[in-house]
Design a protein around this motif. Structure first.
Motif, PDB file in Angstrom:
ATOM      1  N   ALA A 237       0.836  -1.065   0.130  1.00 50.44           N
ATOM      2  CA  ALA A 237      -0.003  -0.207  -0.015  1.00 50.44           C
ATOM      3  C   ALA A 237       0.682   1.224  -0.078  1.00 50.44           C
ATOM      4  O   ALA A 237       0.581   2.219  -0.539  1.00 50.44           O
ATOM      5  N   VAL A 238       2.054   1.295   0.477  1.00 52.79           N
ATOM      6  CA  VAL A 238       2.809   2.260   0.808  1.00 52.79           C
ATOM      7  C   VAL A 238       3.598   2.471  -0.725  1.00 52.79           C
ATOM      8  O   VAL A 238       3.742   3.634  -1.116  1.00 52.79           O
ATOM      9  N   THR A 239       4.131   1.404  -1.407  1.00 52.56           N
ATOM     10  CA  THR A 239       4.913   1.646  -2.441  1.00 52.56           C
ATOM     11  C   THR A 239       3.980   1.938  -3.570  1.00 52.56           C
ATOM     12  O   THR A 239       4.726   2.252  -4.741  1.00 52.56           O
ATOM     13  N   LEU A 240       2.863   1.308  -3.654  1.00 52.86           N
ATOM     14  CA  LEU A 240       1.951   1.511  -5.110  1.00 52.86           C
ATOM     15  C   LEU A 240       1.875   2.798  -5.311  1.00 52.86           C
ATOM     16  O   LEU A 240       2.073   3.047  -6.480  1.00 52.86           O
TER      17      LEU A 240
ATOM     18  N   PRO B  66       3.141  -9.238  -7.091  1.00 51.56           N
ATOM     19  CA  PRO B  66       3.682  -8.693  -8.609  1.00 51.56           C
ATOM     20  C   PRO B  66       2.275  -8.354  -9.189  1.00 51.56           C
ATOM     21  O   PRO B  66       2.280  -7.171  -9.905  1.00 51.56           O
ATOM     22  N   ASP B  67       1.003  -9.032  -8.942  1.00 55.17           N
ATOM     23  CA  ASP B  67      -0.093  -8.580  -9.689  1.00 55.17           C
ATOM     24  C   ASP B  67      -0.706  -7.337  -9.006  1.00 55.17           C
ATOM     25  O   ASP B  67      -1.428  -6.575  -9.739  1.00 55.17           O
ATOM     26  N   ALA B  68      -0.284  -6.772  -8.029  1.00 61.11           N
ATOM     27  CA  ALA B  68      -0.473  -5.391  -7.603  1.00 61.11           C
ATOM     28  C   ALA B  68       0.211  -4.514  -8.534  1.00 61.11           C
ATOM     29  O   ALA B  68      -0.596  -3.222  -8.494  1.00 61.11           O
ATOM     30  N   TYR B  69       1.182  -4.541  -8.864  1.00 56.87           N
ATOM     31  CA  TYR B  69       2.110  -3.701  -9.673  1.00 56.87           C
ATOM     32  C   TYR B  69       2.070  -3.803 -11.121  1.00 56.87           C
ATOM     33  O   TYR B  69       1.951  -2.922 -12.008  1.00 56.87           O
TER      34      TYR B  69
END
Length: 587
Positions: free
Chosen positions: A172-175, A292-295
């Motif tokens: 959540a912080v790096t997205l 990885p699917d979040a990015y």
């Protein structure tokens, strides 16, 4: 690249507002993306289950086999949804392009080009052809990934947070960092992409201009020199294209780097806790596969934005035409005006002038005249004084900069031409332009453009009265009349106008040099036909015989450069049939 459009939003609101296909497509895309997000989470859980149970459990048990079958079904389901999303996107792109092409063509045909400063034909061809085709990547690649980027990361973060709060907080912080870099890189590459489109437009303009003047250049032996100019413009286009591609690759590298570092942070945290025994293999694998699917959707949005950015620049040009505030609007016109009858109508031109941006002198200086019903008025004057421009104003192709044109019907009702529906107004007009248009087909088909219901006998009579008895009705014509002489094209246009008067209900004829290129005998035949038509006629003329046949003459004169005198606004009165009135309008 960032999903930052040239209009300041990720999705162009003009497309959503004006296109029903786009709205339907977005609804379907949201539904498909939501299902895909659920399958992504399910796939990660099944992978983690198969690996953890297979290595830590009892091997290939029934539960593991069931999980493998379910995993295969999920993979197939994701593939089918991807295919379905691609099909929906392609159909939406086709429908939107069809709608935009139709709207632009309709707008260009209703007189809007004059209000827009007359877009060059080469620009219009480039815009409606390869230009709008650049919307395909926007719908086929960018928008699907954009919708996925709005749903998949949110679902993944929630799923990861439920399994491992620390990894959920890390993602959540790096997205947002990925989004920030997308925006920063996007602002830089957006301008490059727009410059790439403008370079292509300049190349098409230059090539079109060279083709238009190729005959003259060939006559004067200057055609070879144009190769260098085209090469220079092409080289600039190549340079802009390579610059845009270079930035596209660099921006993709930046996004990949940020996403890789973010996934690495999650992986390091999971690895340390697995070694220390603070996390189960099942949870670790689930989070590691899912992270990885979040990015990925955000990275894909940045990569595919390069494919769509040029299409967004094209859309800006399209909406420059469609959103012109001065364009004619059908709303608000009364039903009474849709049945305007020009038979017996008086048309008054009151102080009409036309000026174009970038020109110091007006194309048509303030001019006044009156077209009395049933009379022939000749418009004369040197070239460049605005005779053809005035005809364009009366046709509704050009909006006057100042002054107005009023129409008073035989019933005594007066209307301003600017308030009339262009299509309705033109149904009462027959027009012979300075350069008559000819379509591929037969002579009869081109004559019937004035009145599609005209019979063969009426077509033959019109051709005979136009002095075109040598033009057989079934003779095949090439596009643009390439196999006709200038005089034959002129006579064909006169015949078309006559058919429109006799069969199409036109009551006013606007003729721009109708006898140019005709021999004296044919010219006499056309003059007699115009007199016998018994309709209101405005004819742009240089030949003395045609001028002498007119009931009234308005002579346009060039405005002196050194001083601009007030323009005369002569009062006009209907002249007797055997008396010709000549009025000079200083223009």
């Amino acid at each position: 690249m960032t999903p930052v459009s040239t209009r300041g939003g990720a999705i162009d609101p003009r497309l959503v507002r004006r296109s029903r296909a786009v709205r339907s497509y977005l609804v379907v895309s949201v539904v498909l993306a939501t299902v895909v997000a659920g399958l992504v989470v399910g796939q990660a859980w099944l992978v983690a289950t198969v690996v953890s149970d297979g290595f830590e459990g009892s091997g290939a048990t029934d539960a593991v086999i069931t999980a493998v079958v379910a995993l295969a079904a999920v993979v197939v389901g994701r593939a089918l949804l991807g295919w379905l999303h691609a099909v929906v996107s392609a159909r939406a792109a086709v429908e939107v392009k069809r709608q935009l092409r139709g709207e632009v063509v309709d707008r260009l045909l209703d007189g809007t080009p004059a209000r827009l400063g007359r877009p060059e034909s080469s620009h219009v061809v480039t815009l409606l052809g390869p230009g709008l085709d650049k919307l395909d990547p926007y719908f086929a690649k960018y928008l699907p990934q954009l919708v996925l980027a709005l749903t998949v990361p949110a679902v993944v973060v929630v799923a990861v947070f439920a399994a491992d709060p620390l990894s959920g907080v890390t993602i959540a912080v790096t997205l947002p960092l990925v989004v920030v870099f997308m925006v920063l890189v996007g602002y830089l590459t957006r301008d490059r992409t727009e410059r790439r489109w403008r370079a292509l437009v300049r190349l098409s303009h230059h090539f079109s201009d060279v083709l238009d003047g190729l005959v003259v250049l060939k006559v004067f032996g200057r055609s070879r020199n144009q190769a260098k100019g085209i090469a220079e413009v092409g080289e600039r286009n190549r340079h802009e294209t390579m610059a845009a591609l270079r930035l596209a690759f660099l921006s993709s590298f930046v996004l990949e780097l940020v996403a890789s570092i973010s996934v690495a942070l999650v992986a390091v945290s999971i690895g340390l806790r697995l070694v220390e025994g603070h996390m189960t293999l099942m949870t670790g694998l689930f989070v590691l596969v899912l992270a990885p699917d979040a990015y990925l959707p955000l990275r894909q949005v940045g990569a595919h934005f390069h494919d769509s950015a040029e299409g967004r620049a094209v859309a800006d040009d399209v909406y420059t035409i469609l959103d012109d505030p001065d364009g004619p609007a059908a709303a608000g016109r009364s039903e009474e005006r849709t049945t305007l009858d020009l038979a017996g109508a008086t048309i008054a031109v009151d102080g009409v002038s036309v000026s174009y941006p970038g020109r110091s002198a007006p194309a048509l200086a303030p001019t006044s005249l009156t077209l009395e019903p049933g009379t022939v008025l000749a418009l004369t004057g040197p070239s460049g004084t605005g005779k053809s421009t005035l005809v364009d104003v009366l046709m509704g192709f050009t909006a006057p900069t100042a002054g107005r044109v009023t129409v008073r019907t035989a019933e005594g009702r007066a209307y301003d031409l600017a308030d009339l529906d262009p299509d309705t107004w033109r149904t009462g007009l027959a027009w012979v332009p300075q350069a008559p248009g000819v379509l591929a087909g037969t002579v009869a088909a081109n004559v019937r453009l004035g009145a599609p219901d005209a019979s063969d006998d009426e077509v033959l009579a019109a051709l005979a009265d136009a002095g075109a008895t040598d033009l057989h009705p079934w003779r095949d014509l090439h596009e643009g009349g390439a196999n006709l002489s200038a005089g034959e094209r002129r006579r064909l246009a006169v015949a078309r106008a006559l058919v429109r008067v006799r069969c199409g209900g036109a009551a006013v004829m606007l003729l721009d040099e109708p006898t140019a290129g005709l021999d004296p005998a044919t010219e006499a035949r056309v003059r007699r036909t115009l007199r016998e038509a018994r309709v209101t006629v405005l004819v742009v003329a240089h030949r003395r015989a045609l001028v002498e046949d007119a009931d009234a003459v308005v002579a346009l004169r060039p405005l002196p450069v050194e001083r601009a005198q007030p323009f005369e606004q002569p009062s006009r009165a209907r002249a007797p049939q055997d008396e010709r009135v000549e009025t000079t309008v200083a223009t």
